[in-house]
Design a protein around this motif. Structure first.
Motif, mmCIF file in Angstrom:
data_model
loop_
_atom_site.group_PDB
_atom_site.id
_atom_site.type_symbol
_atom_site.label_atom_id
_atom_site.label_comp_id
_atom_site.label_asym_id
_atom_site.label_seq_id
_atom_site.Cartn_x
_atom_site.Cartn_y
_atom_site.Cartn_z
ATOM 1 N N ASP A 131 39.550 10.213 -4.181
ATOM 2 C CA ASP A 131 38.874 9.214 -3.348
ATOM 3 C C ASP A 131 37.401 9.115 -3.712
ATOM 4 N N PHE A 132 36.765 10.271 -3.963
ATOM 5 C CA PHE A 132 35.346 10.250 -4.324
ATOM 6 C C PHE A 132 35.154 9.517 -5.641
ATOM 7 N N TYR A 133 36.022 9.782 -6.611
ATOM 8 C CA TYR A 133 35.910 9.108 -7.907
ATOM 9 C C TYR A 133 36.089 7.601 -7.749
ATOM 10 N N ASP A 134 37.013 7.172 -6.883
ATOM 11 C CA ASP A 134 37.283 5.745 -6.717
ATOM 12 C C ASP A 134 36.088 4.992 -6.135
ATOM 13 N N ARG A 135 35.215 5.674 -5.395
ATOM 14 C CA ARG A 135 34.066 4.982 -4.797
ATOM 15 C C ARG A 135 32.734 5.499 -5.358
ATOM 16 N N ILE A 136 32.780 6.075 -6.561
ATOM 17 C CA ILE A 136 31.564 6.699 -7.071
ATOM 18 C C ILE A 136 30.494 5.679 -7.436
ATOM 19 N N GLU A 137 30.907 4.439 -7.798
ATOM 20 C CA GLU A 137 29.883 3.411 -8.067
ATOM 21 C C GLU A 137 29.055 3.137 -6.822
ATOM 22 N N ASP A 138 29.726 3.031 -5.666
ATOM 23 C CA ASP A 138 29.004 2.790 -4.419
ATOM 24 C C ASP A 138 28.060 3.950 -4.109
ATOM 25 N N GLN A 139 28.535 5.169 -4.367
ATOM 26 C CA GLN A 139 27.672 6.338 -4.136
ATOM 27 C C GLN A 139 26.419 6.265 -4.998
ATOM 28 N N LEU A 140 26.582 5.916 -6.261
ATOM 29 C CA LEU A 140 25.435 5.850 -7.166
ATOM 30 C C LEU A 140 24.492 4.721 -6.780
ATOM 31 N N HIS A 141 25.035 3.579 -6.389
ATOM 32 C CA HIS A 141 24.177 2.447 -6.037
ATOM 33 C C HIS A 141 23.374 2.715 -4.769
ATOM 34 N N PHE A 142 23.933 3.507 -3.851
ATOM 35 C CA PHE A 142 23.203 3.796 -2.608
ATOM 36 C C PHE A 142 22.344 5.049 -2.721
ATOM 37 N N PHE A 143 22.764 5.983 -3.587
ATOM 38 C CA PHE A 143 22.020 7.236 -3.757
ATOM 39 C C PHE A 143 21.587 7.404 -5.219
ATOM 40 N N PRO A 144 20.815 6.461 -5.740
ATOM 41 C CA PRO A 144 20.432 6.586 -7.161
ATOM 42 C C PRO A 144 19.561 7.804 -7.429
ATOM 43 N N GLN A 145 18.923 8.351 -6.379
ATOM 44 C CA GLN A 145 18.098 9.550 -6.586
ATOM 45 C C GLN A 145 18.950 10.764 -6.977
ATOM 46 N N TYR A 146 20.251 10.680 -6.761
ATOM 47 C CA TYR A 146 21.149 11.771 -7.131
ATOM 48 C C TYR A 146 21.959 11.427 -8.381
ATOM 49 N N TYR A 147 21.429 10.590 -9.223
ATOM 50 C CA TYR A 147 22.216 10.065 -10.338
ATOM 51 C C TYR A 147 22.700 11.155 -11.274
ATOM 52 N N ARG A 148 21.921 12.237 -11.457
ATOM 53 C CA ARG A 148 22.362 13.277 -12.380
ATOM 54 C C ARG A 148 23.597 14.009 -11.840
ATOM 55 N N PHE A 149 23.603 14.335 -10.563
ATOM 56 C CA PHE A 149 24.792 14.955 -9.971
ATOM 57 C C PHE A 149 25.999 14.026 -10.074
ATOM 58 N N LEU A 150 25.786 12.763 -9.726
ATOM 59 C CA LEU A 150 26.910 11.821 -9.694
ATOM 60 C C LEU A 150 27.453 11.557 -11.099
ATOM 61 N N LEU A 151 26.570 11.390 -12.062
ATOM 62 C CA LEU A 151 27.028 11.227 -13.446
ATOM 63 C C LEU A 151 27.800 12.452 -13.907
ATOM 64 N N SER A 152 27.270 13.629 -13.620
ATOM 65 C CA SER A 152 27.918 14.860 -14.052
ATOM 66 C C SER A 152 29.325 14.970 -13.479
ATOM 67 N N ILE A 153 29.466 14.699 -12.191
ATOM 68 C CA ILE A 153 30.785 14.773 -11.551
ATOM 69 C C ILE A 153 31.737 13.763 -12.173
ATOM 70 N N CYS A 154 31.284 12.537 -12.348
ATOM 71 C CA CYS A 154 32.141 11.483 -12.884
ATOM 72 C C CYS A 154 32.598 11.811 -14.308
ATOM 73 N N LEU A 155 31.668 12.190 -15.168
ATOM 74 C CA LEU A 155 32.016 12.458 -16.565
ATOM 75 C C LEU A 155 32.937 13.665 -16.690
ATOM 76 N N ASP A 156 32.674 14.706 -15.897
ATOM 77 C CA ASP A 156 33.533 15.886 -15.972
ATOM 78 C C ASP A 156 34.932 15.590 -15.441
ATOM 79 N N LEU A 157 35.024 14.805 -14.372
ATOM 80 C CA LEU A 157 36.346 14.439 -13.866
ATOM 81 C C LEU A 157 37.158 13.736 -14.952
ATOM 82 N N GLU A 158 36.534 12.785 -15.639
ATOM 83 C CA GLU A 158 37.251 12.061 -16.694
ATOM 84 C C GLU A 158 37.617 12.993 -17.851
ATOM 85 N N ASP A 159 36.685 13.858 -18.238
ATOM 86 C CA ASP A 159 36.966 14.761 -19.348
ATOM 87 C C ASP A 159 38.025 15.803 -18.982
ATOM 88 N N LEU A 160 38.164 16.086 -17.685
ATOM 89 C CA LEU A 160 39.181 17.037 -17.237
ATOM 90 C C LEU A 160 40.536 16.382 -17.015
#
Length: 365
Positions: free
Chosen positions: A66-95
């Motif tokens: 569920d978090f992955y499905d709405r991660i764009e919204d998370q990034l658009h509202f919390f861009p100050q956390y972009y490094r955490f959000l990018l890291s989670i997204c990329l690792d999920l895909e790589d896993l």
């Protein structure tokens, strides 16, 4: 007389089941997903799993769908956390999670130039590493940023003085340059010496969280890890107790557990995942012993201008400030690496003992 019924969680019969339970406990049982600490802990967990390169058991990532499905919204509202959000997204895909959101997020972050707002070279390096995982932007190893990172790493004296911030930044520069084991970083001999100095300090302070990071960085740099440090990290890992208690504080040993297990895996000794208790998961550290670091510093400070950089000459004086337990740790640290005496030359700060203030005091002016 009354009967007390005790309900135990179902036993996780194999490592796949325990790993699934561990991921679920971190995702669902410690912080809410709107909490910055949730982002930090989940990013750390996924980063370690991705670095290990092992295939996850089926269903292990289900709690994060569920978090992955709405991660764009998370990034658009919390861009100050972009490094955490990018890291989670990329690792999920790589896993193994199906989707291509990581590429879109990297493009969006690069377009909005979030990395240019960072004040820290370390954070800029982390942002570069994340974006390059989808082919966006310059590599960490390019340009003036890389030169500044190497200049920072290649001053070993920095890491021979108690400064945990500098030591953790050193290990993380290695993590970013190596892309957490995806490539071999270019490391000067002085940078490797700095890692050894940071490890000696961590050993003397009995700081096993930092020592585990130093061991991991040495492995990623294809450098030798002292067996004494390997054993210390293993002992520390096995001393951590996992239990479930909603009332227990969250400032626990989660990071030390995670980084110690990762470091041991990199060194070829990854331990099994233990049984994961049902409920809010906590990581209990044993009561921390006092290492010899403070007594060593105190003895040198008390000597003032009389202190010397020669370890064999200073050893006897310093031992008088230490308990037998601390003396044993010091002896272990001395024998762990061939760099203890050069470490002590910097740690003693004897070269600063005859500075202008000391000279004025001695002259009576």
């Amino acid at each position: 007389m009354s009967n007390v019924l005790s309900f135990q969680p179902a036993m996780q019969l194999n490592q796949d089941a325990r790993l699934r339970a561990l991921i679920t406990a971190i995702v669902e049982g410690r912080h809410g997903p709107s909490d910055i600490y949730w982002l930090k802990e989940v990013a750390e967990l996924l980063g370690v799993l991705a670095s290990e390169g092992e295939e996850l058991p089926p269903g292990a990532l289900d709690p994060l769908h569920d978090f992955y499905d709405r991660i764009e919204d998370q990034l658009h509202f919390f861009p100050q956390y972009y490094r955490f959000l990018l890291s989670i997204c990329l690792d999920l895909e790589d896993l193994g999670m199906a989707g291509q959101r990581g590429q879109e997020l990297c493009n969006w972050v690069a377009t909005h130039k979030f990395a240019e707002a960072e004040m820290s070279d370390l954070q800029r390096a982390e942002a570069r590493r994340l974006l390059r995982r989808r082919g966006v932007g310059a590599p960490v190893e390019d340009g003036p940023l890389a030169r500044r990172l190497h200049r920072f790493m290649s001053r070993p004296a920095t890491f021979a003085l108690p400064n945990k911030k500098a030591a953790y930044e050193l290990t993380h520069v290695v993590f970013y340059l190596s892309d957490y084991g995806r490539r071999v970083p270019v490391m000067s001999q002085n940078a490797l010496l700095g890692l050894h100095y940071a490890g000696i300090l961590a050993h003397l302070d009995l700081d096993f969280d930092l020592l585990a990071e130093v061991c991991a960085a040495l492995v990623l740099a294809k450098a030798h890890v002292p067996p004494v440090w390997q054993r210390a990290v293993a002992d520390s890992y096995h001393s951590i107790t996992l239990f479930a208690d909603r009332a227990a504080p969250l400032g626990d040993g989660y990071h030390q557990y995670l980084v110690s297990r990762w470091a041991l895996g990199l060194m070829g000794a990854r331990p099994d995942v233990p049984q994961i208790p049902a409920g809010p998961l906590r990581f209990s550290l044993p009561e921390r012993s006092i290492g010899p670091l403070h007594g060593m510093s105190e003895s040198l400070h008390d000597m003032g201008p009389a202190r010397q950089a020669d370890w064999p000459r200073m050893r006897g004086h310093i031992l008088t400030y230490l308990t037998p337990e601390c003396q044993a740790v010091l002896a272990e640290a001395e024998g762990a690496t061939p760099y203890f005496e050069t470490f002590f030359e910097c740690f003693s700060r004897a070269a600063f003992a005859e500075g202008p203030i000391a000279k004025l005091a001695r002259s009576g002016r």
